[in-house]
Design a protein around this motif. Structure first.
Motif, PDB file in Angstrom:
ATOM      1  N   ALA A   1      -7.168 -10.202  -2.768  1.00  0.00           N
ATOM      2  CA  ALA A   1      -8.235  -9.273  -3.132  1.00  0.00           C
ATOM      3  C   ALA A   1      -8.331  -8.140  -2.111  1.00  0.00           C
ATOM      4  N   ARG A   2      -8.158  -8.486  -0.818  1.00  0.00           N
ATOM      5  CA  ARG A   2      -8.213  -7.437   0.210  1.00  0.00           C
ATOM      6  C   ARG A   2      -7.034  -6.477   0.064  1.00  0.00           C
TER       7      ARG A   2
ATOM      8  N   GLY B   1      -7.854   1.791  -2.514  1.00  0.00           N
ATOM      9  CA  GLY B   1      -8.413   2.822  -1.642  1.00  0.00           C
ATOM     10  C   GLY B   1      -7.371   3.854  -1.254  1.00  0.00           C
ATOM     11  N   ARG B   2      -6.153   3.395  -0.978  1.00  0.00           N
ATOM     12  CA  ARG B   2      -5.074   4.311  -0.611  1.00  0.00           C
ATOM     13  C   ARG B   2      -4.722   5.240  -1.760  1.00  0.00           C
TER      14      ARG B   2
ATOM     15  N   MET C   1     -19.965  -0.986  -6.128  1.00  0.00           N
ATOM     16  CA  MET C   1     -18.939  -0.326  -5.322  1.00  0.00           C
ATOM     17  C   MET C   1     -18.105  -1.289  -4.485  1.00  0.00           C
TER      18      MET C   1
ATOM     19  N   PHE D   1      -5.457  -5.793  -2.713  1.00  0.00           N
ATOM     20  CA  PHE D   1      -5.789  -4.950  -3.859  1.00  0.00           C
ATOM     21  C   PHE D   1      -6.743  -3.830  -3.436  1.00  0.00           C
ATOM     22  N   GLY D   2      -7.774  -4.187  -2.665  1.00  0.00           N
ATOM     23  CA  GLY D   2      -8.731  -3.178  -2.204  1.00  0.00           C
ATOM     24  C   GLY D   2      -8.071  -2.097  -1.364  1.00  0.00           C
ATOM     25  N   ASP D   3      -7.152  -2.505  -0.486  1.00  0.00           N
ATOM     26  CA  ASP D   3      -6.427  -1.536   0.342  1.00  0.00           C
ATOM     27  C   ASP D   3      -5.597  -0.599  -0.528  1.00  0.00           C
TER      28      ASP D   3
ATOM     29  N   ALA E   1      -6.907 -12.997   0.722  1.00  0.00           N
ATOM     30  CA  ALA E   1      -6.037 -11.907   1.166  1.00  0.00           C
ATOM     31  C   ALA E   1      -5.573 -11.023   0.015  1.00  0.00           C
TER      32      ALA E   1
ATOM     33  N   ASN F   1     -12.176   3.842  -9.314  1.00  0.00           N
ATOM     34  CA  ASN F   1     -13.319   3.038  -8.869  1.00  0.00           C
ATOM     35  C   ASN F   1     -13.440   3.017  -7.352  1.00  0.00           C
ATOM     36  N   GLU F   2     -14.671   3.063  -6.875  1.00  0.00           N
ATOM     37  CA  GLU F   2     -14.935   2.678  -5.494  1.00  0.00           C
ATOM     38  C   GLU F   2     -14.955   1.152  -5.447  1.00  0.00           C
ATOM     39  N   THR F   3     -14.132   0.560  -4.591  1.00  0.00           N
ATOM     40  CA  THR F   3     -14.103  -0.904  -4.522  1.00  0.00           C
ATOM     41  C   THR F   3     -14.318  -1.410  -3.093  1.00  0.00           C
ATOM     42  N   GLY F   4     -14.465  -0.514  -2.135  1.00  0.00           N
ATOM     43  CA  GLY F   4     -14.455  -0.947  -0.735  1.00  0.00           C
ATOM     44  C   GLY F   4     -15.807  -0.981  -0.044  1.00  0.00           C
TER      45      GLY F   4
ATOM     46  N   GLU G   1       0.822  -1.199   0.000  1.00  0.00           N
ATOM     47  CA  GLU G   1       0.000   0.000   0.000  1.00  0.00           C
ATOM     48  C   GLU G   1       0.864   1.261   0.000  1.00  0.00           C
TER      49      GLU G   1
ATOM     50  N   ARG H   1     -10.547   1.362   3.608  1.00  0.00           N
ATOM     51  CA  ARG H   1      -9.515   2.313   3.167  1.00  0.00           C
ATOM     52  C   ARG H   1     -10.101   3.590   2.579  1.00  0.00           C
TER      53      ARG H   1
ATOM     54  N   MET I   1     -16.270  -7.663   2.242  1.00  0.00           N
ATOM     55  CA  MET I   1     -14.878  -7.978   1.932  1.00  0.00           C
ATOM     56  C   MET I   1     -14.763  -9.427   1.432  1.00  0.00           C
ATOM     57  N   PRO I   2     -14.036  -9.637   0.349  1.00  0.00           N
ATOM     58  CA  PRO I   2     -13.853 -11.008  -0.141  1.00  0.00           C
ATOM     59  C   PRO I   2     -12.950 -11.815   0.800  1.00  0.00           C
TER      60      PRO I   2
END
Lengths: 179, 179, 179
Positions: free
Chosen positions: A142-143, A150-151, C133, A145-147, A140, A129-132, A103, B12, A136-137
């Motif tokens: 995918a999470r 978002g960052r 989202m 990637f989401g972090d 790990a 994109n909003e992905t969060g 991140e 995030r 939560m999938p």
């Protein structure tokens, strides 16, 4: 210093169309930096559709990882649109064979793009994109990637003059008021 | 009666950082009720990072299920922050061996927390997650979790003076206007 | 021409309750077009709960695919509420044996509903879901569903006088200001 607009939202929320309209409101030339890797037929179809929608006056630059470099090479282009940051983050993780793409490094790469934009003039439109906002999938990666995604959004939003959240094709102005 | 602020958003999205800033705007002492269970290395790492970010003047209280009790024990602390409600709901479902933890019982537990807050003075900052804006997962347990988390958010938002949706690190004021 | 309000939001965000309140603010009769297929016990339970919540003065019409037809048959009813569009889109994909239900055809079916509404008077309240989202699921069918659902929302929002995003049971007015 480029004027930065961050356009975020869910998938199929009208982000790209809104970004194109914002870009076309300014005199060109216009450059479109596409980060999508076209891995399969579905993605090729999406890319083809997007290309048709934006018309020929947008010059397309394909760049999957080095966004700062791509922006440097378009220093004299007054309107640059990046679509989209989330795929870019995905590409950074995908191409990272050493598994070291954290991140913090994504935040660093995001600031590198902003540093280039700070040396230029004109407009920079960033689609992301909003992905969060879903459940939560379980896995790990995918999470992570989401972090990272978002960052990246936080770093870009912090520097942007304007931040827009697209909802059902309509803009919600989160920062910077109406255009 | 504590002044309640609910801070929601995706993962995030800057919820915790915003909540800390809001809390620090008021004179302390400050208590931080952490609901995360630290089940694995990934969660321990997140907890460690959050602890670093908030600094030593926040006294940490770890409580995974009895939030009303934890708040009772901090009656004299003027600023209490709970991070986060969604993990708390997850814990309630996880620890419920009899499988009787329904949406209505989560609503009841949420109102129990509000009842304690109503007897105290100062500020209560509640961090929570948006989990319902993605494609619904295929398994029933995940959907039940989503329903419970959403219901908890509704109960808390209804009682809160201020509700904030975080988008890319920026606040959208859903209730109660700017601080 | 019916006055159209689109109410979107995540699951358990209070969409249905808000839509009912909006509908009840206008003189009846009131028709409730339910699109849920009641495939299993969980869905039957959700349907039962919703029916109880809305009370007997809403006449329920069950229609899973032909929304335009159902609205035609309720031409003289001043307040019509559809709950929800996302399940309707899901039904369109589910009943499409030929596999030809594309995003464009969903947009076409959405416009067919709007065309019927344009010939009538009164109010049309459309409940829908934000589904885009979260992190995109791995399977192509789920992504196609998400694309179709998002496209439907865009078409409806474009024609609506008012668009509301529900967050934790509270309305964020995206289009058309407060009611």
């Amino acid at each position: 210093m480029r004027h930065i607009t961050l356009i975020t939202g869910g998938s199929r929320s009208g982000k790209s169309r809104f970004a194109l309209q914002q870009g076309e409101a300014h005199p060109g030339p216009h450059a479109f930096i596409a980060t999508s890797p076209a891995l399969d037929e579905e993605m090729k179809e999406r890319i083809r559709r997007h290309r048709e929608e934006r018309g020929a006056h947008w010059r397309t630059v394909e760049e999957q990882t080095d966004l700062a470099g791509a922006l440097s090479q378009n220093a004299s282009v007054p309107v640059v649109l990046v679509d989209c940051l989330t795929l870019w983050v995905n590409n950074l993780l995908y191409h990272d064979r050493a598994g070291k793409m954290t991140e913090d490094r994504v935040a660093e790469a995001s600031r590198a793009l902003l540093a280039v934009a700070a040396e230029q003039t004109g407009h920079l439109l960033l689609v992301t994109n909003e992905t969060g906002m879903g459940i939560m999938p379980g896995n790990a990666l995918a999470r992570r990637f989401g972090d990272c995604a978002g960052r990246c959004n936080q770093v870009m939003a912090s520097a942007a003059e304007q931040v827009v959240l697209m909802v059902a094709g309509l803009p919600v102005f989160v920062k910077g008021g109406t255009p």
